[in-house]
Design an enzyme around this catalytic site. Sequence first.
Site, mmCIF file in Angstrom:
data_model
loop_
_atom_site.group_PDB
_atom_site.id
_atom_site.type_symbol
_atom_site.label_atom_id
_atom_site.label_comp_id
_atom_site.label_asym_id
_atom_site.label_seq_id
_atom_site.Cartn_x
_atom_site.Cartn_y
_atom_site.Cartn_z
ATOM 1 N N GLY A 11 -2.990 -11.355 -8.621
ATOM 2 C CA GLY A 11 -3.649 -10.866 -7.398
ATOM 3 C C GLY A 11 -5.107 -10.503 -7.640
ATOM 4 O O GLY A 11 -5.625 -9.555 -7.053
ATOM 5 N N SER A 108 2.808 2.153 -3.727
ATOM 6 C CA SER A 108 2.026 2.859 -2.716
ATOM 7 C C SER A 108 2.713 4.185 -2.415
ATOM 8 O O SER A 108 3.939 4.310 -2.525
ATOM 9 C CB SER A 108 1.990 2.006 -1.456
ATOM 10 O OG SER A 108 1.748 2.812 -0.326
ATOM 11 N N SER A 109 1.925 5.161 -1.972
ATOM 12 C CA SER A 109 2.496 6.483 -1.682
ATOM 13 C C SER A 109 3.474 6.445 -0.512
ATOM 14 O O SER A 109 4.201 7.416 -0.291
ATOM 15 C CB SER A 109 1.382 7.490 -1.408
ATOM 16 O OG SER A 109 0.572 7.052 -0.344
ATOM 17 N N CYS A 110 3.528 5.337 0.231
ATOM 18 C CA CYS A 110 4.486 5.274 1.349
ATOM 19 C C CYS A 110 5.927 5.072 0.879
ATOM 20 O O CYS A 110 6.841 5.032 1.694
ATOM 21 C CB CYS A 110 4.100 4.208 2.354
ATOM 22 S SG CYS A 110 4.344 2.554 1.755
ATOM 23 N N LYS A 141 8.672 -1.968 -2.375
ATOM 24 C CA LYS A 141 7.962 -1.329 -3.493
ATOM 25 C C LYS A 141 8.909 -0.450 -4.320
ATOM 26 O O LYS A 141 8.777 -0.353 -5.542
ATOM 27 C CB LYS A 141 6.779 -0.518 -2.961
ATOM 28 C CG LYS A 141 5.635 -1.398 -2.464
ATOM 29 C CD LYS A 141 5.034 -2.185 -3.614
ATOM 30 C CE LYS A 141 3.901 -3.086 -3.204
ATOM 31 N NZ LYS A 141 3.399 -3.927 -4.329
ATOM 32 N N THR A 165 -2.384 6.484 -3.822
ATOM 33 C CA THR A 165 -2.497 6.874 -2.438
ATOM 34 C C THR A 165 -3.313 5.804 -1.684
ATOM 35 O O THR A 165 -3.592 4.750 -2.237
ATOM 36 C CB THR A 165 -3.155 8.272 -2.366
ATOM 37 O OG1 THR A 165 -3.105 8.701 -1.029
ATOM 38 C CG2 THR A 165 -4.586 8.231 -2.854
ATOM 39 N N HIS A 180 -6.406 -1.255 6.838
ATOM 40 C CA HIS A 180 -6.124 0.174 6.796
ATOM 41 C C HIS A 180 -7.212 0.936 7.547
ATOM 42 O O HIS A 180 -8.235 0.369 7.928
ATOM 43 C CB HIS A 180 -6.040 0.653 5.342
ATOM 44 C CG HIS A 180 -4.857 0.119 4.612
ATOM 45 N ND1 HIS A 180 -4.907 -1.024 3.863
ATOM 46 C CD2 HIS A 180 -3.577 0.553 4.554
ATOM 47 C CE1 HIS A 180 -3.705 -1.260 3.352
ATOM 48 N NE2 HIS A 180 -2.880 -0.327 3.762
#
Length: 317
Positions: A11, A108-110, A141, A165, A180
């Site tokens: 990536g 990711s923090s999600c 994730k 984050t 975002h």
Amino acid sequence: MNKQARIFVAGHRGMVGSALVRRLVADGYGNVVTRTRAELDLTDQAAVNRFFESEQIDVVLLAAARVGGIFANASQPGEFIYENLVIETNVIHAAYRARVERLVFFGSSCIYPKQCPQPIREEYLLTSPLEPTNDAYAIAKIAGLKLCEAYNREYGTQYVALMPTNLYGPNDNYDLNSSHVLPALLRKAHEARMSGAATLTVWGSGTPCREFLHVDDLAAATLFVLEHNLTDGLFNVGVGEDLSIRELAECICKVVGFEGELVFDASKPDGTPRKLLDVSRLTQIGWRATIGLEAGIAATYQDFVKAHGSTAAAMPA
Ligand code: GFB
């Protein structure tokens, strides 16, 4: 870590991957391996296996992913779960088969529950339900980090997972339908200033809080993890403080020089109310972010103007 190690950055054209390559090259790593999507389709398992069988990779930085903001996540959950699951399964399994010892997986923090105690510690994972606007992406994730844990346990690999984050910086996505919040507001503020508009529309109520990390700080954290031989586990990466979306919008308007009024569009979702990371696991071993938000936004705005300034209004909405 050996400066001659063959490090595959999956990536490398994205915001995270390109920051990793910049940092590796600046730090004198001489064997950074990259492949464009045309050269290697990471959703093609046979192609990924062939790549690892022939390339003698020592370290993988798995930054390839399908990512997007709240609208893209909520409207394309099938693409987000499928593409992320297949990329991480293909790459992590092929790396293990080819005896790659070290790998860093980026999440990711999600991944953490919607109603999490704040700040969020790594051990709060899977303690209650996820935020519905991005649960498909979050599940993918979580699967990726569990793959790393499971392979370490069963096969003795050294695969770690970093949970940053909300990120921003050079090479971000400025398409308003899939970006975002930070790049979206940067672009909107720029266009509003250029056109002399009186208002700028911010999605949602402006009350949710988010924490923002410059992607160069994430690259620095990644190198820290590799160079300090952290070989297992999950690490939050953030700055340790957050602000409301309204405050973010005000900060961006100040940097860009837009002096009009903010208008809040209540028809758009707020998403999770807050997701401030507890970053003590990394700070206790000596790493912390160094790029302040206003300075980071100012640098990112310069990059944006260089890359898109004159064409911003003509970019896809
Ligand atoms: O950054 P964002 O799209 O994603 O939105 P999440 C954060 C907040 O900013 C939400 C508000 O409350 C949005 O409603 N917002 C205000 C805007 N104006 C805008 C705008 O013009 N564009 C956008 N995009 N938002 C994502 C997840 O969640 O964050 C992903 O969906 C991932 O899975 C990523 O974890 C880091 O922070 O809500």
